[in-house]
Motif scaffolding. Structure first.
Motif, PDB file in Angstrom:
ATOM      1  N   ALA A   1       0.832  -1.202   0.000  1.00  0.00           N
ATOM      2  CA  ALA A   1       0.000   0.000   0.000  1.00  0.00           C
ATOM      3  C   ALA A   1       0.870   1.258   0.000  1.00  0.00           C
ATOM      4  O   ALA A   1       0.551   2.245  -0.680  1.00  0.00           O
ATOM      5  CB  ALA A   1      -0.925  -0.005   1.221  1.00  0.00           C
ATOM      6  N   GLU A   2       1.973   1.209   0.748  1.00  0.00           N
ATOM      7  CA  GLU A   2       2.873   2.366   0.794  1.00  0.00           C
ATOM      8  C   GLU A   2       3.519   2.615  -0.564  1.00  0.00           C
ATOM      9  O   GLU A   2       3.611   3.768  -1.020  1.00  0.00           O
ATOM     10  CB  GLU A   2       3.946   2.126   1.860  1.00  0.00           C
ATOM     11  CG  GLU A   2       4.761   3.358   2.210  1.00  0.00           C
ATOM     12  CD  GLU A   2       5.885   3.633   1.220  1.00  0.00           C
ATOM     13  OE1 GLU A   2       6.232   4.808   0.992  1.00  0.00           O
ATOM     14  OE2 GLU A   2       6.413   2.659   0.660  1.00  0.00           O
TER      15      GLU A   2
ATOM     16  N   LEU B   1       0.281   3.115  -3.381  1.00  0.00           N
ATOM     17  CA  LEU B   1      -0.779   4.085  -3.135  1.00  0.00           C
ATOM     18  C   LEU B   1      -0.285   5.310  -2.372  1.00  0.00           C
ATOM     19  O   LEU B   1      -0.330   6.427  -2.877  1.00  0.00           O
ATOM     20  CB  LEU B   1      -1.935   3.422  -2.370  1.00  0.00           C
ATOM     21  CG  LEU B   1      -2.718   2.331  -3.117  1.00  0.00           C
ATOM     22  CD1 LEU B   1      -3.756   1.709  -2.199  1.00  0.00           C
ATOM     23  CD2 LEU B   1      -3.376   2.904  -4.356  1.00  0.00           C
ATOM     24  N   THR B   2       0.200   5.079  -1.159  1.00  0.00           N
ATOM     25  CA  THR B   2       0.571   6.200  -0.291  1.00  0.00           C
ATOM     26  C   THR B   2       1.672   7.062  -0.892  1.00  0.00           C
ATOM     27  O   THR B   2       1.611   8.297  -0.822  1.00  0.00           O
ATOM     28  CB  THR B   2       1.030   5.669   1.079  1.00  0.00           C
ATOM     29  OG1 THR B   2       0.044   4.791   1.605  1.00  0.00           O
ATOM     30  CG2 THR B   2       1.255   6.830   2.050  1.00  0.00           C
ATOM     31  N   SER B   3       2.676   6.431  -1.477  1.00  0.00           N
ATOM     32  CA  SER B   3       3.799   7.197  -2.026  1.00  0.00           C
ATOM     33  C   SER B   3       3.351   8.144  -3.126  1.00  0.00           C
ATOM     34  O   SER B   3       3.844   9.271  -3.235  1.00  0.00           O
ATOM     35  CB  SER B   3       4.875   6.247  -2.555  1.00  0.00           C
ATOM     36  OG  SER B   3       4.374   5.456  -3.623  1.00  0.00           O
TER      37      SER B   3
ATOM     38  N   THR C   1       1.339  11.128  -1.359  1.00  0.00           N
ATOM     39  CA  THR C   1       2.212  12.010  -0.583  1.00  0.00           C
ATOM     40  C   THR C   1       3.143  12.806  -1.484  1.00  0.00           C
ATOM     41  O   THR C   1       3.560  13.916  -1.123  1.00  0.00           O
ATOM     42  CB  THR C   1       3.045  11.210   0.428  1.00  0.00           C
ATOM     43  OG1 THR C   1       3.798  10.189  -0.254  1.00  0.00           O
ATOM     44  CG2 THR C   1       2.163  10.560   1.468  1.00  0.00           C
TER      45      THR C   1
END
Length: 264
Positions: free
Chosen positions: A175-176, A179-181, A184
């Protein structure tokens, strides 16, 4: 071109808000998408291309003028962004990373240019498109160099981690990475430029209102304070604008490296 009106009442000061980011088409009856931020983004691209052309089209042995400025920017991006992330692959990606850094920097600096006064990155669509482009390059490099299975394995694998722990670790790291990267990457830039534009507009509005629109002995001090704070916050915003361009390009370099090396 639409001019944002900060003072909406003749008798009462109104703080600037989301109206700062709402723009009508530049050409009445023309394309809805052709607004002030789009025009500034196009102008920024022309500026970046012109600076690079002036700096690198006919380089001299002893750099002067635009060449000196261009080489300084190139060395900064190479030594502070490309090499720490990409190592031996840094030179191959310098064109992209230099373009990303200069583009975002000019976008941001447009927020303090008189008469323009709008940082392009404060409109979320622009940093989002740039971040999605880098994201696509990262995925392409990861799959091309490692295959889908090898790329995913390189992301998830953590030496020494017990097998049972992957049930918790794998979803979080995937997910990091996927998606998250991405979010952000562009939200950090957007949020800083959005907030900075609001703050500078707020203090500028205070100074203008209490010194020019409703000048009174009691309000004059508040107006002067507003002007001084607008100057201070503009100087601080210049620092933030450079820092955010650096961080955005640095993350772009890190994401490209993760695709090349098949890791997170």
């Amino acid at each position: 071109m639409r001019t944002t009106i900060l003072i909406t009442s003749p008798d009462q000061w109104t703080a600037p808000g989301l109206d700062l980011f709402q723009f009508a088409p530049i050409i009445p009856g023309g394309p809805e998408w052709f607004t002030k931020p789009v025009l500034i983004a196009l102008l920024s691209s022309v500026i970046v291309m012109a600076v690079c052309w002036a700096a690198f089209a006919k380089p001299k042995v002893v750099p002067r003028g635009w060449q000196s400025l261009g080489e300084y920017a190139y060395v900064f991006v190479r030594d502070q962004i490309a090499r720490p992330s990409l190592g031996k692959d840094a030179d191959r990606w310098m064109g992209l990373l230099l373009t990303v850094f200069l583009t975002v920097l000019v976008w941001n600096l447009m927020g303090v240019v008189p008469l323009v006064q709008f940082p392009v990155a404060a409109h979320i669509a622009f940093p989002a498109v740039l971040a999605i482009s880098v994201y696509g390059i990262k995925l392409y490099l990861g799959v091309r160099h490692h295959g889908v299975r090898g790329y995913l394995r390189g992301i998830v694998h953590l030496p020494g981690l017990p097998g049972w722990a992957y049930a918790l670790y794998a979803p979080m790291i995937l997910a990091e990475v996927f998606l998250t990267s991405l979010f952000t990457h562009f939200v950090r830039l957007f949020a800083n430029m959005f907030a900075g534009h609001i703050i500078v507009a707020f203090f500028s509005s205070v100074g203008f209102w209490f010194l020019f629109e409703r000048l009174t002995p009691l309000g004059a001090g508040l107006g002067v304070l507003g002007v001084l704070m607008a100057i201070v916050m503009t100087a601080f915003e210049l620092l933030v604008q450079f820092l955010q361009a650096f961080l955005f390009a640095m993350l772009a370099g890190m994401f490209i490296a993760s695709g090349l090396h098949g890791s997170h």
